[in-house]
Design a protein around this motif. Structure first.
Motif, PDB file in Angstrom:
ATOM      1  N   HIS A 173     -15.689 -12.810 -12.940  1.00  0.00           N
ATOM      2  CA  HIS A 173     -16.722 -11.775 -12.909  1.00  0.00           C
ATOM      3  C   HIS A 173     -17.898 -12.163 -13.791  1.00  0.00           C
ATOM      4  CE1 HIS A 173     -13.360  -9.463 -11.372  1.00  0.00           C
ATOM      5  NE2 HIS A 173     -12.740  -9.515 -12.532  1.00  0.00           N
TER       6      HIS A 173
ATOM      7  N   ARG B 154     -11.658  -4.101  -6.758  1.00  0.00           N
ATOM      8  CA  ARG B 154     -12.589  -3.496  -7.724  1.00  0.00           C
ATOM      9  C   ARG B 154     -13.388  -2.451  -6.969  1.00  0.00           C
ATOM     10  NH1 ARG B 154     -10.054  -6.787 -11.211  1.00  0.00           N
ATOM     11  NH2 ARG B 154      -9.534  -8.638 -10.022  1.00  0.00           N
TER      12      ARG B 154
ATOM     13  N   ASP C 275     -10.388  -1.082 -11.515  1.00  0.00           N
ATOM     14  CA  ASP C 275      -9.481  -2.094 -10.978  1.00  0.00           C
ATOM     15  C   ASP C 275      -8.262  -1.384 -10.421  1.00  0.00           C
ATOM     16  OD1 ASP C 275     -10.836  -4.492 -11.965  1.00  0.00           O
ATOM     17  OD2 ASP C 275     -10.129  -3.931 -13.965  1.00  0.00           O
TER      18      ASP C 275
ATOM     19  N   TYR D  51      -1.441   0.328 -10.358  1.00  0.00           N
ATOM     20  CA  TYR D  51      -2.086   0.079 -11.653  1.00  0.00           C
ATOM     21  C   TYR D  51      -3.564   0.390 -11.497  1.00  0.00           C
ATOM     22  CZ  TYR D  51      -4.656  -2.765 -15.075  1.00  0.00           C
ATOM     23  OH  TYR D  51      -5.527  -3.195 -16.033  1.00  0.00           O
TER      24      TYR D  51
HETATM   25  O1  GTQ Z   1     -10.345  -8.502 -13.478  1.00  0.00           O
HETATM   26  O2  GTQ Z   1      -8.930 -10.051 -12.963  1.00  0.00           O
HETATM   27  O3  GTQ Z   1      -7.598  -4.605 -14.807  1.00  0.00           O
HETATM   28  O4  GTQ Z   1      -6.538  -9.870 -13.920  1.00  0.00           O
HETATM   29  C1  GTQ Z   1      -6.059  -6.393 -14.813  1.00  0.00           C
HETATM   30  C2  GTQ Z   1      -5.799  -7.722 -14.587  1.00  0.00           C
HETATM   31  C3  GTQ Z   1      -8.329  -6.738 -14.163  1.00  0.00           C
HETATM   32  C4  GTQ Z   1      -9.194  -8.937 -13.426  1.00  0.00           C
HETATM   33  C5  GTQ Z   1      -7.327  -5.918 -14.599  1.00  0.00           C
HETATM   34  C6  GTQ Z   1      -6.797  -8.570 -14.144  1.00  0.00           C
HETATM   35  C7  GTQ Z   1      -8.075  -8.068 -13.926  1.00  0.00           C
END
Ligand code: GTQ
Length: 348
Positions: free
Chosen positions: A151, A116, A163, A93
């Protein structure tokens, strides 16, 4: 190859009887499930241009307040896999997340693991189990399964990061869930990349006498990765990949259990032909211009673009620019190795 019997070969009342009892004959589907030689791949070699993503992400910033999004993310979905399934490749993903100055994305934990990789901006941070991790361009930040993370953004201008999650695998297992929590108390000390693990080959003495920390280092500063890539390039023949894996400094193992991460340097004009692998990959361009040929499909890439490489794909990557190009790669090789079927297929 023997022609196998089809569904239509079977009497209708026999088929109906099977269906009524939740039974399915294997042989009409055997070749689809186990194709000879190479898997059937629906994943397309595609590139997501940052020039297409960025304005739409900024629009999302105007359209959707953070409270209405929790995570303001545009998902890089592979059209071959169905956009609604949110898969860049079958097991990876990828999202691009925007956070604006002063915003916070609330504390939660979930069963999938995430990382990240910072694409642009300054002043973003992620708090992971009380450890506050600054996010500068190119930094890799780990938010492993089951660890609290939230964040925030203390700087000016937009902050965007990529992500990468093992969500498709966890979701396919019907094991994906999330828990919300109160904002964490931040420990008043720098993250471990700034005091405990500052040089390869050096770990705190106290780390030797205790069980290994599965996630000893949760932030890999790009500054160090870049310096190490340049050093490795100085002893690597042209045409051979200059590639560094992100590993746990206490164990030497990949830093996350399912997805693997690595950084690549391509010298000006250089072409690399990585070995064909049973794992898929997603590659984000930190900086540089070039072309990838993925199973014969030509993909042009530039700064902050992202492209997908299906499993078993034949891959060639060229830096067409006059400066070094830096790439960040995500793959699921760690999971495939653990499951016992990871393979590399040398050409020739
Ligand atoms: O920043 O915790 O792209 O929980 C998808 C699920 C980011 C995050 C995503 C998530 C997060």
């Amino acid at each position: 190859m023997t022609e196998l019997g089809t569904l239509e070969d079977l009497p209708l009342d026999y088929r109906k009887g099977l269906t009524a009892k939740n039974l399915v004959p294997l042989w009409p589907s055997l070749r689809a499930a186990l194709p000879h030689g190479i898997p059937t791949r629906r994943t397309r070699p595609v590139v997501w241009k940052y020039d297409d993503i960025r304005p739409r992400l900024m629009q999302a910033g105007d359209l959707t307040p953070i409270e209405k999004a929790e995570r303001r993310v545009l998902v890089l979905a592979n059209p071959g896999l169905g956009l609604e399934n949110m898969q860049a490749t079958p097991s990876i993903y990828i999202g691009m997340q925007l956070i604006l100055p002063g915003e916070t994305a609330p504390n939660h934990l979930h069963s999938p693991s995430a990382v990240r990789f910072v694409v642009e901006g300054q002043g973003g941070y992620t708090v992971v189990n009380g450890e506050k991790l600054p996010m500068d361009k190119g930094d890799l930040i780990l938010t492993p399964s089951g660890l609290w993370h939230e964040h925030g953004h203390e700087g000016d201008g937009p902050v965007v990061w990529l992500d990468a999650l093992d969500l498709p695998t966890v979701y396919a297992m019907e094991a994906s869930f999330c828990i919300e929590g109160e904002s964490q108390t931040v420990r008043n000390q720098p993250d471990a990349s700034q005091n405990y693990f500052t040089r390869a080959g050096l770990a705190p003495m106290s780390a030797l006498g205790r069980p290994k920390d599965a996630y000893a280092l949760k932030r890999f500063p790009w500054r160090d990765v870049r310096t190490s890539l340049e050093a490795l390039a100085s002893v690597t023949n042209k045409g051979e990949a200059v590639q560094l894996a992100y590993v746990n400094p206490e164990t030497g193992e990949p830093c996350m259990p399912v997805l693997g991460f690595s950084a690549i340097l391509l010298r000006p004009g250089e072409t690399i032909s990585p070995v064909r692998r049973s794992s898929s990959a997603v590659i984000n361009v930190v900086e540089g211009q070039g072309q990838a040929i993925v199973d014969g499909v030509e993909l042009d890439w530039g700064d902050s673009d992202t492209f997908a490489v299906p499993t078993h794909a034949v891959l060639q990557i060229t830096n067409t620019g006059t400066r070094p190009a830096y790439l960040f790669q995500v793959d699921e090789a760690p999971m495939q190795r653990k499951l016992g079927f990871y393979q590399e297929f040398p050409t020739g």
